[in-house]
Motif scaffolding. Structure first.
Motif, PDB file in Angstrom:
ATOM      1  N   ASP A  45      -2.018 -37.150  40.568  1.00 33.22           N
ATOM      2  CA  ASP A  45      -2.303 -35.729  40.654  1.00 33.22           C
ATOM      3  C   ASP A  45      -1.829 -35.016  39.399  1.00 33.22           C
ATOM      4  OD1 ASP A  45      -3.418 -35.892  43.224  1.00 33.22           O
ATOM      5  OD2 ASP A  45      -1.425 -35.900  44.117  1.00 33.22           O
ATOM      6  N   SER A  46      -2.749 -34.333  38.718  1.00 32.10           N
ATOM      7  CA  SER A  46      -2.386 -33.624  37.495  1.00 32.10           C
ATOM      8  C   SER A  46      -3.362 -32.485  37.245  1.00 32.10           C
ATOM      9  CB  SER A  46      -2.374 -34.573  36.298  1.00 32.10           C
ATOM     10  OG  SER A  46      -3.686 -35.028  36.006  1.00 32.10           O
ATOM     11  N   TYR A  47      -2.987 -31.630  36.315  1.00 32.88           N
ATOM     12  CA  TYR A  47      -3.817 -30.498  35.916  1.00 32.88           C
ATOM     13  C   TYR A  47      -3.674 -30.334  34.408  1.00 32.88           C
ATOM     14  CZ  TYR A  47      -5.271 -25.655  35.156  1.00 32.88           C
ATOM     15  OH  TYR A  47      -5.879 -24.526  34.687  1.00 32.88           O
ATOM     16  N   THR A  48      -4.795 -30.143  33.698  1.00 36.47           N
ATOM     17  CA  THR A  48      -4.780 -30.039  32.244  1.00 36.47           C
ATOM     18  C   THR A  48      -5.461 -28.749  31.807  1.00 36.47           C
ATOM     19  OG1 THR A  48      -4.895 -32.452  32.040  1.00 36.47           O
ATOM     20  CG2 THR A  48      -5.439 -31.165  30.089  1.00 36.47           C
ATOM     21  N   CYS A  49      -4.861 -28.086  30.817  1.00 40.02           N
ATOM     22  CA  CYS A  49      -5.484 -26.915  30.212  1.00 40.02           C
ATOM     23  C   CYS A  49      -5.360 -27.024  28.701  1.00 40.02           C
ATOM     24  CB  CYS A  49      -4.853 -25.613  30.726  1.00 40.02           C
ATOM     25  SG  CYS A  49      -3.073 -25.464  30.456  1.00 40.02           S
ATOM     26  N   THR A  50      -6.195 -26.301  27.977  1.00 41.22           N
ATOM     27  CA  THR A  50      -6.225 -26.354  26.518  1.00 41.22           C
ATOM     28  C   THR A  50      -5.292 -25.306  25.940  1.00 41.22           C
ATOM     29  OG1 THR A  50      -8.513 -27.133  26.544  1.00 41.22           O
ATOM     30  CG2 THR A  50      -7.691 -26.200  24.486  1.00 41.22           C
ATOM     31  N   ALA A  51      -4.481 -25.725  24.982  1.00 34.43           N
ATOM     32  CA  ALA A  51      -3.557 -24.811  24.309  1.00 34.43           C
ATOM     33  C   ALA A  51      -4.119 -24.449  22.941  1.00 34.43           C
ATOM     34  CB  ALA A  51      -2.174 -25.449  24.209  1.00 34.43           C
ATOM     35  N   GLY A  52      -3.723 -25.162  21.873  1.00 32.00           N
ATOM     36  CA  GLY A  52      -4.208 -24.865  20.532  1.00 32.00           C
ATOM     37  C   GLY A  52      -5.209 -25.892  20.055  1.00 32.00           C
ATOM     38  N   SER A  53      -6.344 -25.454  19.535  1.00 30.99           N
ATOM     39  CA  SER A  53      -7.401 -26.381  19.124  1.00 30.99           C
ATOM     40  C   SER A  53      -7.047 -27.145  17.854  1.00 30.99           C
ATOM     41  CB  SER A  53      -8.709 -25.611  18.909  1.00 30.99           C
ATOM     42  OG  SER A  53      -8.533 -24.583  17.947  1.00 30.99           O
ATOM     43  N   ASN A  54      -6.184 -26.576  17.006  1.00 32.58           N
ATOM     44  CA  ASN A  54      -5.835 -27.231  15.743  1.00 32.58           C
ATOM     45  C   ASN A  54      -4.362 -27.611  15.682  1.00 32.58           C
ATOM     46  OD1 ASN A  54      -8.479 -26.883  14.640  1.00 32.58           O
ATOM     47  ND2 ASN A  54      -7.980 -24.725  14.249  1.00 32.58           N
ATOM     48  N   SER A  55      -3.745 -27.817  16.840  1.00 31.15           N
ATOM     49  CA  SER A  55      -2.315 -28.130  16.870  1.00 31.15           C
ATOM     50  C   SER A  55      -2.065 -29.556  16.416  1.00 31.15           C
ATOM     51  CB  SER A  55      -1.766 -27.924  18.278  1.00 31.15           C
ATOM     52  OG  SER A  55      -2.525 -28.651  19.212  1.00 31.15           O
ATOM     53  N   SER A  56      -0.800 -29.818  16.033  1.00 35.53           N
ATOM     54  CA  SER A  56      -0.463 -31.125  15.468  1.00 35.53           C
ATOM     55  C   SER A  56      -0.282 -32.199  16.528  1.00 35.53           C
ATOM     56  CB  SER A  56       0.825 -31.004  14.638  1.00 35.53           C
ATOM     57  OG  SER A  56       1.888 -30.499  15.439  1.00 35.53           O
ATOM     58  N   ALA A  57       0.243 -31.850  17.685  1.00 37.96           N
ATOM     59  CA  ALA A  57       0.498 -32.838  18.741  1.00 37.96           C
ATOM     60  C   ALA A  57      -0.612 -32.790  19.794  1.00 37.96           C
ATOM     61  CB  ALA A  57       1.849 -32.582  19.395  1.00 37.96           C
ATOM     62  N   GLU A  58      -0.882 -33.929  20.411  1.00 37.13           N
ATOM     63  CA  GLU A  58      -1.988 -34.019  21.369  1.00 37.13           C
ATOM     64  C   GLU A  58      -1.697 -33.254  22.642  1.00 37.13           C
ATOM     65  OE1 GLU A  58      -5.529 -34.894  23.202  1.00 37.13           O
ATOM     66  OE2 GLU A  58      -4.930 -35.034  21.112  1.00 37.13           O
ATOM     67  N   LYS A  59      -0.534 -33.518  23.271  1.00 39.04           N
ATOM     68  CA  LYS A  59      -0.322 -32.884  24.569  1.00 39.04           C
ATOM     69  C   LYS A  59       1.152 -32.750  24.908  1.00 39.04           C
ATOM     70  CE  LYS A  59      -0.988 -36.649  27.496  1.00 39.04           C
ATOM     71  NZ  LYS A  59      -1.760 -37.437  28.438  1.00 39.04           N
ATOM     72  N   LEU A  60       1.437 -31.676  25.644  1.00 41.19           N
ATOM     73  CA  LEU A  60       2.765 -31.432  26.216  1.00 41.19           C
ATOM     74  C   LEU A  60       2.700 -31.844  27.675  1.00 41.19           C
ATOM     75  CD1 LEU A  60       5.639 -30.098  25.966  1.00 41.19           C
ATOM     76  CD2 LEU A  60       4.563 -27.990  26.787  1.00 41.19           C
ATOM     77  N   THR A  61       3.503 -32.834  28.059  1.00 43.69           N
ATOM     78  CA  THR A  61       3.473 -33.359  29.418  1.00 43.69           C
ATOM     79  C   THR A  61       4.560 -32.701  30.258  1.00 43.69           C
ATOM     80  OG1 THR A  61       2.642 -35.497  28.652  1.00 43.69           O
ATOM     81  CG2 THR A  61       3.643 -35.439  30.836  1.00 43.69           C
ATOM     82  N   VAL A  62       4.134 -32.085  31.365  1.00 51.63           N
ATOM     83  CA  VAL A  62       5.039 -31.369  32.266  1.00 51.63           C
ATOM     84  C   VAL A  62       5.087 -32.120  33.596  1.00 51.63           C
ATOM     85  CG1 VAL A  62       5.463 -29.185  33.463  1.00 51.63           C
ATOM     86  CG2 VAL A  62       4.431 -29.182  31.174  1.00 51.63           C
ATOM     87  N   TYR A  63       6.285 -32.197  34.171  1.00 48.78           N
ATOM     88  CA  TYR A  63       6.405 -32.868  35.475  1.00 48.78           C
ATOM     89  C   TYR A  63       7.341 -32.089  36.394  1.00 48.78           C
ATOM     90  CZ  TYR A  63       7.949 -35.968  39.137  1.00 48.78           C
ATOM     91  OH  TYR A  63       8.261 -36.472  40.368  1.00 48.78           O
ATOM     92  N   MET A  64       6.888 -31.933  37.654  1.00 48.76           N
ATOM     93  CA  MET A  64       7.726 -31.400  38.719  1.00 48.76           C
ATOM     94  C   MET A  64       7.138 -31.864  40.043  1.00 48.76           C
ATOM     95  SD  MET A  64       6.765 -27.360  38.983  1.00 48.76           S
ATOM     96  CE  MET A  64       8.181 -27.173  40.074  1.00 48.76           C
ATOM     97  N   ASN A  65       7.702 -31.428  41.168  1.00 46.61           N
ATOM     98  CA  ASN A  65       7.230 -31.958  42.454  1.00 46.61           C
ATOM     99  C   ASN A  65       6.459 -30.961  43.296  1.00 46.61           C
ATOM    100  OD1 ASN A  65       9.195 -30.258  43.400  1.00 46.61           O
ATOM    101  ND2 ASN A  65      10.561 -31.861  44.128  1.00 46.61           N
ATOM    102  N   THR A  66       6.089 -29.806  42.738  1.00 41.52           N
ATOM    103  CA  THR A  66       5.364 -28.793  43.505  1.00 41.52           C
ATOM    104  C   THR A  66       4.066 -28.439  42.792  1.00 41.52           C
ATOM    105  OG1 THR A  66       7.463 -27.889  44.313  1.00 41.52           O
ATOM    106  CG2 THR A  66       5.512 -26.510  44.570  1.00 41.52           C
ATOM    107  N   GLN A  67       2.941 -28.711  43.413  1.00 46.40           N
ATOM    108  CA  GLN A  67       1.641 -28.580  42.771  1.00 46.40           C
ATOM    109  C   GLN A  67       1.336 -27.154  42.318  1.00 46.40           C
ATOM    110  OE1 GLN A  67      -1.641 -30.046  45.100  1.00 46.40           O
ATOM    111  NE2 GLN A  67      -3.181 -29.132  43.784  1.00 46.40           N
ATOM    112  N   VAL A  68       1.509 -26.192  43.189  1.00 48.33           N
ATOM    113  CA  VAL A  68       1.146 -24.809  42.856  1.00 48.33           C
ATOM    114  C   VAL A  68       1.953 -24.304  41.675  1.00 48.33           C
ATOM    115  CG1 VAL A  68       1.117 -22.439  43.697  1.00 48.33           C
ATOM    116  CG2 VAL A  68       0.411 -24.301  45.212  1.00 48.33           C
TER     117      VAL A  68
END
Length: 292
Positions: A45-68
């Motif tokens: 279970d995950s959710y992805t959104c777009t941050a910066g189109s020309n940023s240096s790093a691919e993705k910031l991975t966030v984890y917690m136990n509550t979906q909302v």
């Protein structure tokens, strides 16, 4: 519950030992193979959104136990200028217990993680992966929350009752403290009916639907909409320390540290939940930045 040993004494040192042993198993399992930092299949279970189109790093991975809360946080992060400069995407994952926590924190997969301090300590994650505390939620009390009446902490009353607990052993309010109570009262598998849930929300659904007589959890202000505060019974001798947010620091990325504190502060202000709405911050940023 297939083993009466579930009712053996459970202590904080035991929890740390259990987590350390499980961590060693994970490390040993992969020690002969090429390191693979792809997210494990047990987290789907995950959710992805777009941050910066020309940023240096691919993705910031966030984890917690509550979906909302995880989804709301990801959207806030994707709109933050600092995150947009440094990351192309924000991907938020939500887990269902200790195995998920151990995978993300123990292997250093999560960049921004919400977890219990004892798990971070068990893996020495601050030194191993460079995790630094950003903020912590406030302390809370463990309760037995009844459906039709206030529970009584006696063997005679709890005998034969249906009790909802969490199915991961490091949760103090949902597992450790109530299991310790049952052990002290001499109640075993044949004496009570335990129904397990993956999270506190699930426990409340069990209670509301009448599938259990009571649950072991914390009490939040919003619970009064469905349950009676007259039907809660405190268990345990002290308040429980809340979970914390940790950032895996790459160098001295102060801009990101402060931006994430500010975003977590904004998230807390949006929450109706008493627990997620009360947040204290670690030192390192001016309060004017945190509360922007």
């Amino acid at each position: 519950m297939n083993d009466l040993k579930l009712f053996a004494p459970i202590s904080f040192p035991f929890t740390l030992f259990f987590l350390a042993v499980l961590a060693m198993w994970f490390v040993g399992k992969n020690s002969q193979a090429k390191l693979d930092y792809h997210l494990p299949s047990l987290i789907e279970d995950s959710y992805t959104c777009t941050a910066g189109s020309n940023s240096s790093a691919e993705k910031l991975t966030v984890y917690m136990n509550t979906q909302v809360v995880a989804r709301n946080l990801a959207n806030l992060l994707c709109g933050d200028p600092v995150v947009q400069r440094q990351y192309h995407q924000v991907q938020a994952y939500w887990g269902t217990g200790d195995v998920s926590d151990i995978t993300f924190i123990g292997k250093g997969i999560g960049d921004l993680v919400n977890t219990k301090d004892n798990i971070v300590q068990a893996f020495d994650a601050e030194n191993t992966h460079g995790y630094k505390r950003l903020a912590s939620y406030s302390q809370y009390q463990a309760y037995l929350i009844g459906r039709d009446e206030k529970p009584i902490l006696t063997r005679e009353y709890l005998l034969g009752r249906r009790i909802g607990l969490l199915d991961y052993p490091s949760s103090r309010s949902g597992h450790i403290i109530p299991m310790h109570l049952l052990r002290e009262l001499g109640l075993r598998e044949e004496h009570v009916s335990i129904v397990y849930s993956h999270n506190h929300t699930g426990l409340r659904e069990l209670l509301a639907s009448g599938k259990v007589d009571m649950i072991a959890s914390y009490w939040a202000a919003e619970d009064a909409e469905r349950f009676s505060e007259n039907y809660i019974q405190a268990i345990g001798n002290s308040d429980i320390r809340g979970s914390s947010w940790y950032l895996k620091m790459n160098g001295r990325n102060t801009d990101l540290f402060c931006a994430l504190q500010a975003t977590l502060g904004n998230l807390a202000q949006q929450q109706q939940s008493t627990y997620f709405g009360e947040l204290s911050f670690a030192e390192g940023c001016p309060q004017s930045i945190v509360k922007r």
